[in-house]
Write an enzyme that holds these catalytic residues in place. Structure first.
Site, mmCIF file in Angstrom:
data_model
loop_
_atom_site.group_PDB
_atom_site.id
_atom_site.type_symbol
_atom_site.label_atom_id
_atom_site.label_comp_id
_atom_site.label_asym_id
_atom_site.label_seq_id
_atom_site.Cartn_x
_atom_site.Cartn_y
_atom_site.Cartn_z
ATOM 1 C CE LYS A 163 0.489 2.196 2.938
ATOM 2 N NZ LYS A 163 2.140 2.398 3.851
ATOM 3 C CE1 TYR A 251 -2.287 -0.022 7.299
ATOM 4 C CE2 TYR A 251 -0.260 2.510 6.949
ATOM 5 C CZ TYR A 251 -1.021 1.357 7.334
ATOM 6 O OH TYR A 251 0.345 0.511 6.448
#
Ligand SMILES: NC(=O)c1ccc[n+]([C@@H]2O[C@H](COP(=O)([O-])OP(=O)(O)OC[C@H]3O[C@@H](n4cnc5c(N)ncnc54)[C@H](OP(=O)(O)O)[C@@H]3O)[C@@H](O)[C@H]2O)c1
Length: 408
Positions: A163, A251
Protein backbone atom coordinates in the site's frame (compact mmCIF):
# COMPACT_ATOMS: atom_id res chain seq x y z
CA UNK A 1 -25.64 3.87 -11.70
CA UNK A 2 -27.42 6.68 -9.87
CA UNK A 3 -25.82 8.61 -7.07
CA UNK A 4 -27.70 7.10 -4.13
CA UNK A 5 -26.78 5.71 -0.73
CA UNK A 6 -27.79 2.26 -1.96
CA UNK A 7 -25.34 2.47 -4.82
CA UNK A 8 -22.55 3.52 -2.48
CA UNK A 9 -23.26 0.63 -0.11
CA UNK A 10 -23.41 -1.81 -3.01
CA UNK A 11 -20.12 -0.44 -4.26
CA UNK A 12 -18.50 -0.86 -0.82
CA UNK A 13 -19.83 -4.38 -0.44
CA UNK A 14 -18.41 -5.36 -3.82
CA UNK A 15 -14.99 -4.15 -2.66
CA UNK A 16 -15.02 -1.62 -5.47
CA UNK A 17 -15.17 -4.32 -8.17
CA UNK A 18 -16.59 -3.62 -11.58
CA UNK A 19 -15.18 -0.15 -11.93
CA UNK A 20 -15.23 1.27 -15.41
CA UNK A 21 -11.74 1.52 -16.79
CA UNK A 22 -12.10 5.13 -17.88
CA UNK A 23 -9.24 7.33 -16.88
CA UNK A 24 -9.77 10.25 -14.55
CA UNK A 25 -7.62 13.23 -15.37
CA UNK A 26 -7.64 14.76 -11.88
CA UNK A 27 -4.61 16.42 -10.31
CA UNK A 28 -2.98 14.41 -7.55
CA UNK A 29 -0.82 16.77 -5.64
CA UNK A 30 -0.27 19.78 -7.83
CA UNK A 31 -0.97 23.24 -6.54
CA UNK A 32 1.15 24.05 -3.52
CA UNK A 33 3.65 21.28 -4.18
CA UNK A 34 7.06 22.02 -5.63
CA UNK A 35 8.41 20.52 -8.82
CA UNK A 36 8.86 16.76 -8.56
CA UNK A 37 12.27 15.10 -8.92
CA UNK A 38 12.97 13.32 -12.22
CA UNK A 39 11.24 9.99 -12.98
CA UNK A 40 12.24 7.49 -10.33
CA UNK A 41 14.20 4.31 -11.01
CA UNK A 42 14.64 1.20 -8.90
CA UNK A 43 18.10 1.40 -7.36
CA UNK A 44 19.65 -0.61 -4.54
CA UNK A 45 19.89 0.96 -1.10
CA UNK A 46 21.90 0.30 2.05
CA UNK A 47 20.80 -2.41 4.47
CA UNK A 48 18.14 -0.74 6.67
CA UNK A 49 19.21 0.08 10.21
CA UNK A 50 18.27 -2.55 12.76
CA UNK A 51 17.53 -5.22 10.14
CA UNK A 52 17.94 -8.60 11.75
CA UNK A 53 18.41 -11.64 9.56
CA UNK A 54 17.43 -15.16 10.66
CA UNK A 55 19.57 -18.27 10.44
CA UNK A 56 18.32 -20.49 7.65
CA UNK A 57 15.75 -22.98 9.03
CA UNK A 58 14.46 -25.43 6.44
CA UNK A 59 10.82 -26.29 6.97
CA UNK A 60 8.30 -28.69 5.53
CA UNK A 61 6.27 -27.09 2.79
CA UNK A 62 2.85 -28.05 1.52
CA UNK A 63 3.06 -29.19 -2.09
CA UNK A 64 0.70 -26.35 -3.06
CA UNK A 65 2.65 -23.65 -1.15
CA UNK A 66 2.85 -20.44 -3.21
CA UNK A 67 6.40 -19.28 -4.02
CA UNK A 68 6.85 -15.51 -3.68
CA UNK A 69 9.60 -13.32 -5.12
CA UNK A 70 10.16 -10.40 -2.74
CA UNK A 71 11.02 -7.24 -4.72
CA UNK A 72 12.87 -4.54 -2.72
CA UNK A 73 14.71 -5.59 0.43
CA UNK A 74 13.86 -2.52 2.50
CA UNK A 75 12.86 -2.04 6.07
CA UNK A 76 9.27 -3.31 5.81
CA UNK A 77 10.14 -6.37 3.72
CA UNK A 78 13.10 -7.35 5.89
CA UNK A 79 11.75 -6.51 9.33
CA UNK A 80 8.05 -7.32 8.98
CA UNK A 81 7.04 -9.39 6.00
CA UNK A 82 9.90 -11.77 5.29
CA UNK A 83 10.10 -13.17 8.86
CA UNK A 84 6.31 -13.75 8.79
CA UNK A 85 6.45 -16.22 5.88
CA UNK A 86 7.48 -18.77 8.52
CA UNK A 87 4.04 -18.43 10.15
CA UNK A 88 2.03 -19.08 6.98
CA UNK A 89 0.38 -22.34 5.91
CA UNK A 90 1.15 -22.15 2.23
CA UNK A 91 3.43 -19.28 1.28
CA UNK A 92 7.20 -19.29 1.05
CA UNK A 93 10.02 -17.06 -0.19
CA UNK A 94 11.13 -18.52 -3.50
CA UNK A 95 13.22 -15.62 -4.81
CA UNK A 96 14.47 -12.15 -3.90
CA UNK A 97 15.03 -9.07 -6.07
CA UNK A 98 17.29 -6.19 -5.06
CA UNK A 99 19.60 -3.56 -6.52
CA UNK A 100 22.19 -4.20 -3.80
CA UNK A 101 24.35 -7.28 -4.49
CA UNK A 102 25.63 -7.50 -0.92
CA UNK A 103 22.05 -7.50 0.39
CA UNK A 104 21.10 -10.21 -2.11
CA UNK A 105 23.94 -12.35 -0.75
CA UNK A 106 23.28 -11.76 2.97
CA UNK A 107 19.48 -11.93 2.81
CA UNK A 108 19.56 -14.85 0.37
CA UNK A 109 21.87 -16.83 2.66
CA UNK A 110 19.77 -16.00 5.74
CA UNK A 111 16.52 -17.16 4.12
CA UNK A 112 18.02 -20.09 2.25
CA UNK A 113 17.14 -18.62 -1.17
CA UNK A 114 19.01 -20.51 -3.91
CA UNK A 115 21.73 -18.46 -5.62
CA UNK A 116 20.00 -18.69 -8.99
CA UNK A 117 16.82 -17.25 -7.44
CA UNK A 118 18.50 -13.97 -6.43
CA UNK A 119 17.70 -11.33 -9.04
CA UNK A 120 18.79 -7.76 -9.70
CA UNK A 121 16.36 -5.20 -11.12
CA UNK A 122 18.20 -5.49 -14.46
CA UNK A 123 17.63 -9.23 -14.81
CA UNK A 124 14.10 -9.26 -13.36
CA UNK A 125 12.55 -10.31 -16.70
CA UNK A 126 14.26 -13.73 -16.30
CA UNK A 127 11.90 -14.42 -13.39
CA UNK A 128 9.21 -15.20 -15.98
CA UNK A 129 10.93 -18.51 -16.72
CA UNK A 130 11.47 -19.33 -13.03
CA UNK A 131 8.83 -21.93 -12.21
CA UNK A 132 9.62 -21.72 -8.49
CA UNK A 133 8.03 -18.25 -8.48
CA UNK A 134 4.22 -18.09 -8.56
CA UNK A 135 3.74 -14.55 -7.21
CA UNK A 136 5.68 -11.33 -6.83
CA UNK A 137 5.48 -9.23 -3.65
CA UNK A 138 6.25 -5.59 -4.52
CA UNK A 139 7.72 -3.76 -1.50
CA UNK A 140 9.34 -0.86 -3.36
CA UNK A 141 8.71 2.88 -2.77
CA UNK A 142 5.21 3.75 -3.92
CA UNK A 143 6.23 5.68 -7.03
CA UNK A 144 7.74 2.44 -8.39
CA UNK A 145 4.75 0.17 -7.73
CA UNK A 146 3.00 0.65 -11.08
CA UNK A 147 6.10 -0.09 -13.17
CA UNK A 148 7.08 -3.21 -11.21
CA UNK A 149 3.57 -4.60 -10.83
CA UNK A 150 3.13 -4.31 -14.60
CA UNK A 151 6.54 -5.96 -15.15
CA UNK A 152 5.56 -8.80 -12.82
CA UNK A 153 2.34 -9.36 -14.76
CA UNK A 154 4.36 -9.28 -18.00
CA UNK A 155 6.46 -12.08 -16.49
CA UNK A 156 3.23 -14.05 -15.94
CA UNK A 157 3.17 -13.86 -12.13
CA UNK A 158 0.42 -13.01 -9.62
CA UNK A 159 1.10 -9.81 -7.64
CA UNK A 160 0.78 -8.73 -4.01
CA UNK A 161 1.46 -4.97 -4.03
CA UNK A 162 2.26 -2.90 -0.94
CA UNK A 163 0.00 0.00 0.00
CA UNK A 164 -0.74 2.52 -1.33
CA UNK A 165 -1.27 0.77 -4.64
CA UNK A 166 0.24 3.66 -6.67
CA UNK A 167 0.38 7.45 -6.76
CA UNK A 168 -2.47 8.05 -9.22
CA UNK A 169 -5.76 6.40 -10.10
CA UNK A 170 -4.55 6.28 -13.71
CA UNK A 171 -1.62 4.08 -12.65
CA UNK A 172 -4.00 1.86 -10.64
CA UNK A 173 -6.12 1.40 -13.75
CA UNK A 174 -3.04 0.46 -15.80
CA UNK A 175 -2.04 -2.09 -13.15
CA UNK A 176 -5.50 -3.65 -13.03
CA UNK A 177 -5.64 -3.82 -16.83
CA UNK A 178 -2.18 -5.48 -16.95
CA UNK A 179 -3.34 -8.14 -14.47
CA UNK A 180 -6.46 -8.83 -16.52
CA UNK A 181 -4.45 -9.09 -19.73
CA UNK A 182 -2.08 -11.55 -18.08
CA UNK A 183 -4.93 -13.50 -16.45
CA UNK A 184 -3.18 -13.08 -13.08
CA UNK A 185 -4.41 -11.89 -9.66
CA UNK A 186 -3.69 -8.58 -7.95
CA UNK A 187 -4.00 -7.92 -4.22
CA UNK A 188 -3.11 -4.78 -2.26
CA UNK A 189 -1.35 -5.55 1.03
CA UNK A 190 -3.86 -3.79 3.28
CA UNK A 191 -2.92 -5.84 6.36
CA UNK A 192 -5.64 -4.39 8.67
CA UNK A 193 -8.24 -6.43 6.78
CA UNK A 194 -6.55 -9.52 8.24
CA UNK A 195 -5.97 -8.16 11.76
CA UNK A 196 -8.34 -9.35 14.52
CA UNK A 197 -9.12 -5.93 16.07
CA UNK A 198 -10.04 -4.36 12.76
CA UNK A 199 -11.94 -7.48 11.67
CA UNK A 200 -13.91 -7.33 14.94
CA UNK A 201 -14.53 -3.59 14.51
CA UNK A 202 -15.95 -4.22 11.01
CA UNK A 203 -18.31 -6.87 12.40
CA UNK A 204 -19.37 -4.66 15.34
CA UNK A 205 -20.19 -1.80 13.00
CA UNK A 206 -22.15 -4.11 10.73
CA UNK A 207 -24.11 -5.30 13.78
CA UNK A 208 -24.78 -1.65 14.70
CA UNK A 209 -22.98 -1.96 18.04
CA UNK A 210 -22.91 1.85 18.34
CA UNK A 211 -26.32 2.36 16.72
CA UNK A 212 -26.37 4.44 13.58
CA UNK A 213 -22.92 5.87 12.78
CA UNK A 214 -22.82 9.65 13.13
CA UNK A 215 -19.20 10.80 13.55
CA UNK A 216 -15.92 9.16 12.59
CA UNK A 217 -12.52 10.51 13.53
CA UNK A 218 -9.16 9.13 12.38
CA UNK A 219 -5.63 10.46 13.01
CA UNK A 220 -2.32 9.05 11.81
CA UNK A 221 0.77 11.06 12.60
CA UNK A 222 4.39 10.94 13.57
CA UNK A 223 7.25 13.41 13.64
CA UNK A 224 9.73 12.70 10.87
CA UNK A 225 13.41 13.25 11.67
CA UNK A 226 15.73 15.36 9.49
CA UNK A 227 15.36 14.32 5.83
CA UNK A 228 15.20 15.59 2.29
CA UNK A 229 14.09 14.11 -1.04
CA UNK A 230 17.61 12.89 -1.88
CA UNK A 231 18.04 10.99 1.39
CA UNK A 232 14.52 9.68 2.11
CA UNK A 233 12.07 8.59 -0.59
CA UNK A 234 9.13 9.36 1.72
CA UNK A 235 9.85 13.08 1.20
CA UNK A 236 10.20 12.81 -2.59
CA UNK A 237 7.11 13.72 -4.53
CA UNK A 238 8.01 11.38 -7.40
CA UNK A 239 8.21 8.43 -5.03
CA UNK A 240 5.71 9.38 -2.32
CA UNK A 241 3.14 11.70 -3.94
CA UNK A 242 1.81 14.24 -1.45
CA UNK A 243 3.41 12.46 1.54
CA UNK A 244 1.71 11.52 4.81
CA UNK A 245 -1.76 10.89 3.34
CA UNK A 246 -0.58 8.19 0.92
CA UNK A 247 1.82 6.63 3.42
CA UNK A 248 0.12 6.75 6.84
CA UNK A 249 -3.18 8.60 6.50
CA UNK A 250 -4.34 5.86 4.14
CA UNK A 251 -4.99 3.73 7.23
CA UNK A 252 -7.44 6.36 8.48
CA UNK A 253 -9.00 6.62 5.02
CA UNK A 254 -9.45 2.85 4.93
CA UNK A 255 -10.86 2.77 8.48
CA UNK A 256 -13.40 5.48 7.68
CA UNK A 257 -14.60 3.36 4.76
CA UNK A 258 -14.74 -0.06 6.38
CA UNK A 259 -16.17 1.20 9.67
CA UNK A 260 -19.02 3.09 8.02
CA UNK A 261 -19.49 0.64 5.14
CA UNK A 262 -20.17 3.66 2.94
CA UNK A 263 -18.48 5.74 0.27
CA UNK A 264 -18.40 9.50 0.90
CA UNK A 265 -20.48 11.72 -1.37
CA UNK A 266 -18.66 14.98 -0.52
CA UNK A 267 -15.13 15.82 0.58
CA UNK A 268 -13.64 19.12 1.78
CA UNK A 269 -9.96 19.30 2.68
CA UNK A 270 -6.94 21.36 3.59
CA UNK A 271 -3.23 20.63 3.24
CA UNK A 272 -0.23 22.47 4.66
CA UNK A 273 3.39 22.67 3.54
CA UNK A 274 5.75 24.89 5.54
CA UNK A 275 8.44 26.73 3.60
CA UNK A 276 12.13 26.35 4.34
CA UNK A 277 11.91 22.82 5.79
CA UNK A 278 13.81 20.31 3.59
CA UNK A 279 11.46 17.52 4.74
CA UNK A 280 8.60 19.37 3.07
CA UNK A 281 10.34 20.70 -0.01
CA UNK A 282 8.19 18.38 -2.16
CA UNK A 283 5.47 16.94 0.10
CA UNK A 284 2.87 18.18 2.55
CA UNK A 285 3.40 18.21 6.31
CA UNK A 286 -0.29 17.75 7.21
CA UNK A 287 -3.45 16.87 5.33
CA UNK A 288 -6.93 17.01 6.85
CA UNK A 289 -10.24 16.22 5.23
CA UNK A 290 -13.89 16.18 6.11
CA UNK A 291 -16.24 13.69 4.50
CA UNK A 292 -20.00 13.47 4.31
CA UNK A 293 -21.66 10.13 3.72
CA UNK A 294 -25.10 9.56 2.16
CA UNK A 295 -26.41 8.31 5.54
CA UNK A 296 -25.64 11.72 7.04
CA UNK A 297 -22.58 10.48 8.95
CA UNK A 298 -19.50 12.69 8.75
CA UNK A 299 -15.83 11.81 9.11
CA UNK A 300 -12.79 13.90 9.98
CA UNK A 301 -9.42 12.55 8.89
CA UNK A 302 -6.07 14.07 9.78
CA UNK A 303 -2.56 12.92 9.04
CA UNK A 304 0.83 14.50 9.60
CA UNK A 305 4.57 13.89 9.35
CA UNK A 306 5.27 16.70 11.79
CA UNK A 307 3.31 16.07 14.94
CA UNK A 308 3.61 13.67 17.88
CA UNK A 309 2.71 10.07 17.13
CA UNK A 310 -0.87 8.86 16.97
CA UNK A 311 -2.74 6.07 15.19
CA UNK A 312 -6.37 6.51 16.17
CA UNK A 313 -9.88 5.71 14.96
CA UNK A 314 -13.19 6.43 16.65
CA UNK A 315 -16.78 5.85 15.59
CA UNK A 316 -19.53 7.67 17.46
CA UNK A 317 -23.03 6.41 16.81
CA UNK A 318 -26.51 7.12 18.13
CA UNK A 319 -26.06 4.52 20.92
CA UNK A 320 -22.36 4.40 21.73
CA UNK A 321 -18.72 4.84 20.79
CA UNK A 322 -16.01 2.53 19.46
CA UNK A 323 -12.45 3.74 20.11
CA UNK A 324 -9.30 2.13 18.66
CA UNK A 325 -5.97 3.48 19.90
CA UNK A 326 -3.67 2.44 18.40
CA UNK A 327 -5.96 1.41 15.60
CA UNK A 328 -3.87 -0.15 12.84
CA UNK A 329 -0.36 -0.73 14.23
CA UNK A 330 1.80 -3.79 13.76
CA UNK A 331 0.94 -4.70 17.40
CA UNK A 332 -0.46 -3.27 20.64
CA UNK A 333 -3.97 -2.45 19.39
CA UNK A 334 -6.56 -1.43 21.99
CA UNK A 335 -10.32 -1.23 21.49
CA UNK A 336 -13.11 0.06 23.75
CA UNK A 337 -16.82 -0.12 23.13
CA UNK A 338 -18.96 2.26 25.14
CA UNK A 339 -22.74 1.88 25.10
CA UNK A 340 -24.96 1.20 28.08
CA UNK A 341 -21.79 -0.39 29.54
CA UNK A 342 -18.11 0.07 28.73
CA UNK A 343 -16.14 -2.94 27.48
CA UNK A 344 -12.51 -3.42 26.54
CA UNK A 345 -12.25 -5.88 23.67
CA UNK A 346 -9.29 -8.16 22.96
CA UNK A 347 -10.33 -10.15 19.88
CA UNK A 348 -6.93 -11.67 19.04
CA UNK A 349 -3.26 -11.13 18.39
CA UNK A 350 -2.54 -8.43 15.76
CA UNK A 351 0.62 -10.37 14.91
CA UNK A 352 -1.39 -12.73 12.70
CA UNK A 353 -2.18 -9.98 10.16
CA UNK A 354 1.07 -10.36 8.21
CA UNK A 355 0.92 -14.11 7.64
CA UNK A 356 -2.87 -14.10 7.21
CA UNK A 357 -2.70 -11.77 4.22
CA UNK A 358 -0.11 -14.05 2.58
CA UNK A 359 -2.27 -17.14 3.17
CA UNK A 360 -5.32 -15.24 1.92
CA UNK A 361 -3.55 -14.45 -1.36
CA UNK A 362 -2.22 -18.02 -1.61
CA UNK A 363 -5.81 -19.30 -1.26
CA UNK A 364 -6.98 -16.90 -3.97
CA UNK A 365 -4.26 -18.21 -6.30
CA UNK A 366 -4.68 -21.92 -5.52
CA UNK A 367 -8.42 -22.18 -4.75
CA UNK A 368 -9.83 -19.20 -6.64
CA UNK A 369 -11.30 -17.64 -3.48
CA UNK A 370 -12.20 -13.93 -3.70
CA UNK A 371 -9.57 -11.36 -2.69
CA UNK A 372 -10.67 -9.12 0.18
CA UNK A 373 -8.37 -6.27 -0.85
CA UNK A 374 -8.23 -6.37 -4.67
CA UNK A 375 -6.64 -3.83 -7.00
CA UNK A 376 -10.07 -2.23 -7.41
CA UNK A 377 -9.96 -1.29 -3.71
CA UNK A 378 -6.56 0.32 -4.19
CA UNK A 379 -7.96 2.25 -7.16
CA UNK A 380 -10.97 3.40 -5.13
CA UNK A 381 -8.64 4.73 -2.43
CA UNK A 382 -6.46 6.61 -4.92
CA UNK A 383 -9.58 8.26 -6.32
CA UNK A 384 -10.43 9.47 -2.82
CA UNK A 385 -6.87 10.69 -2.27
CA UNK A 386 -7.09 12.62 -5.55
CA UNK A 387 -10.40 14.11 -4.42
CA UNK A 388 -8.84 15.19 -1.12
CA UNK A 389 -5.96 16.94 -2.91
CA UNK A 390 -8.31 18.55 -5.43
CA UNK A 391 -10.53 19.86 -2.61
CA UNK A 392 -7.48 21.21 -0.75
CA UNK A 393 -5.96 22.76 -3.86
CA UNK A 394 -9.14 24.49 -5.03
CA UNK A 395 -10.60 25.29 -1.61
CA UNK A 396 -13.92 23.73 -2.56
CA UNK A 397 -16.09 20.79 -1.61
CA UNK A 398 -15.71 17.97 -4.12
CA UNK A 399 -18.74 15.83 -4.98
CA UNK A 400 -18.15 12.16 -5.66
CA UNK A 401 -19.80 9.38 -7.63
CA UNK A 402 -20.42 6.12 -5.74
CA UNK A 403 -17.18 4.67 -7.14
CA UNK A 404 -15.12 7.60 -5.82
CA UNK A 405 -14.77 9.47 -9.11
CA UNK A 406 -15.01 13.25 -8.81
CA UNK A 407 -18.21 14.77 -10.21
CA UNK A 408 -16.92 18.32 -10.26
N1 LIG B 1 1.82 -2.39 5.09
C1 LIG B 1 2.55 -1.70 5.96
O1 LIG B 1 2.31 -1.66 7.17
C2 LIG B 1 3.75 -0.96 5.45
C3 LIG B 1 4.68 -0.43 6.34
C4 LIG B 1 5.81 0.21 5.83
C5 LIG B 1 5.99 0.34 4.46
N2 LIG B 1 5.03 -0.17 3.64
C6 LIG B 1 5.17 -0.03 2.18
O2 LIG B 1 6.29 -0.83 1.75
C7 LIG B 1 6.96 -0.19 0.68
C8 LIG B 1 8.44 -0.02 1.06
O3 LIG B 1 8.55 0.75 2.24
P1 LIG B 1 9.81 0.61 3.22
O4 LIG B 1 9.45 1.31 4.47
O5 LIG B 1 10.25 -0.80 3.31
O6 LIG B 1 10.91 1.46 2.44
P2 LIG B 1 12.48 1.32 2.52
O7 LIG B 1 12.92 0.78 3.82
O8 LIG B 1 13.04 2.64 2.11
O9 LIG B 1 12.83 0.22 1.41
C9 LIG B 1 12.54 0.39 0.07
C10 LIG B 1 13.44 -0.55 -0.74
O10 LIG B 1 13.06 -0.41 -2.10
C11 LIG B 1 14.22 -0.58 -2.92
N3 LIG B 1 14.35 0.57 -3.83
C12 LIG B 1 14.47 0.46 -5.18
N4 LIG B 1 14.59 1.65 -5.75
C13 LIG B 1 14.56 2.57 -4.75
C14 LIG B 1 14.67 3.99 -4.76
N5 LIG B 1 14.80 4.71 -5.90
N6 LIG B 1 14.63 4.63 -3.56
C15 LIG B 1 14.49 3.93 -2.42
N7 LIG B 1 14.39 2.58 -2.37
C16 LIG B 1 14.43 1.90 -3.54
C17 LIG B 1 15.42 -0.73 -2.01
O11 LIG B 1 15.64 -2.14 -1.89
P3 LIG B 1 16.99 -2.81 -2.45
O12 LIG B 1 18.13 -2.08 -1.79
O13 LIG B 1 16.85 -4.22 -2.02
O14 LIG B 1 16.97 -2.64 -3.93
C18 LIG B 1 14.91 -0.19 -0.69
O15 LIG B 1 15.60 -0.77 0.39
C19 LIG B 1 6.22 1.12 0.45
O16 LIG B 1 5.25 0.94 -0.55
C20 LIG B 1 5.51 1.39 1.76
O17 LIG B 1 4.34 2.17 1.62
C21 LIG B 1 3.94 -0.83 4.09
Amino acid sequence: MTDTAMDRRAFMESGGKGLAASLFAGAVSEGALAQASPSPRATGQRMPEGASLPSPTPRERRPDSVGFAVVGLGSYALNQMMPRFASTDRAHIAAIVSGNAEKLRRVGDAYGVPRDARYSYDDFARIGADRRVDAVYVALPTGLHAEWVIRAFAAGKHVLCEKPMALTSADCERMIAAGRRAGRKLMVAYRSHFEPYNREAMQLMEARAVGRVRLVRTEQSYRMGPADPASNWRTSRALAGGGPLEDYGIYGLQSALYLTGEMPERIAATAFRPSGDPRFAEIYAHVASQWRFPSGAVAQLATSYDSAGINFAEVRGTEGVLTMDPATSYSGQTMRLKGSQERTLTPGDPEVQFGAQLDHFAAAIRDGTPIRTPGEMGLRDLRLIEAIYAAARDGRTVRLAPDGRMLG
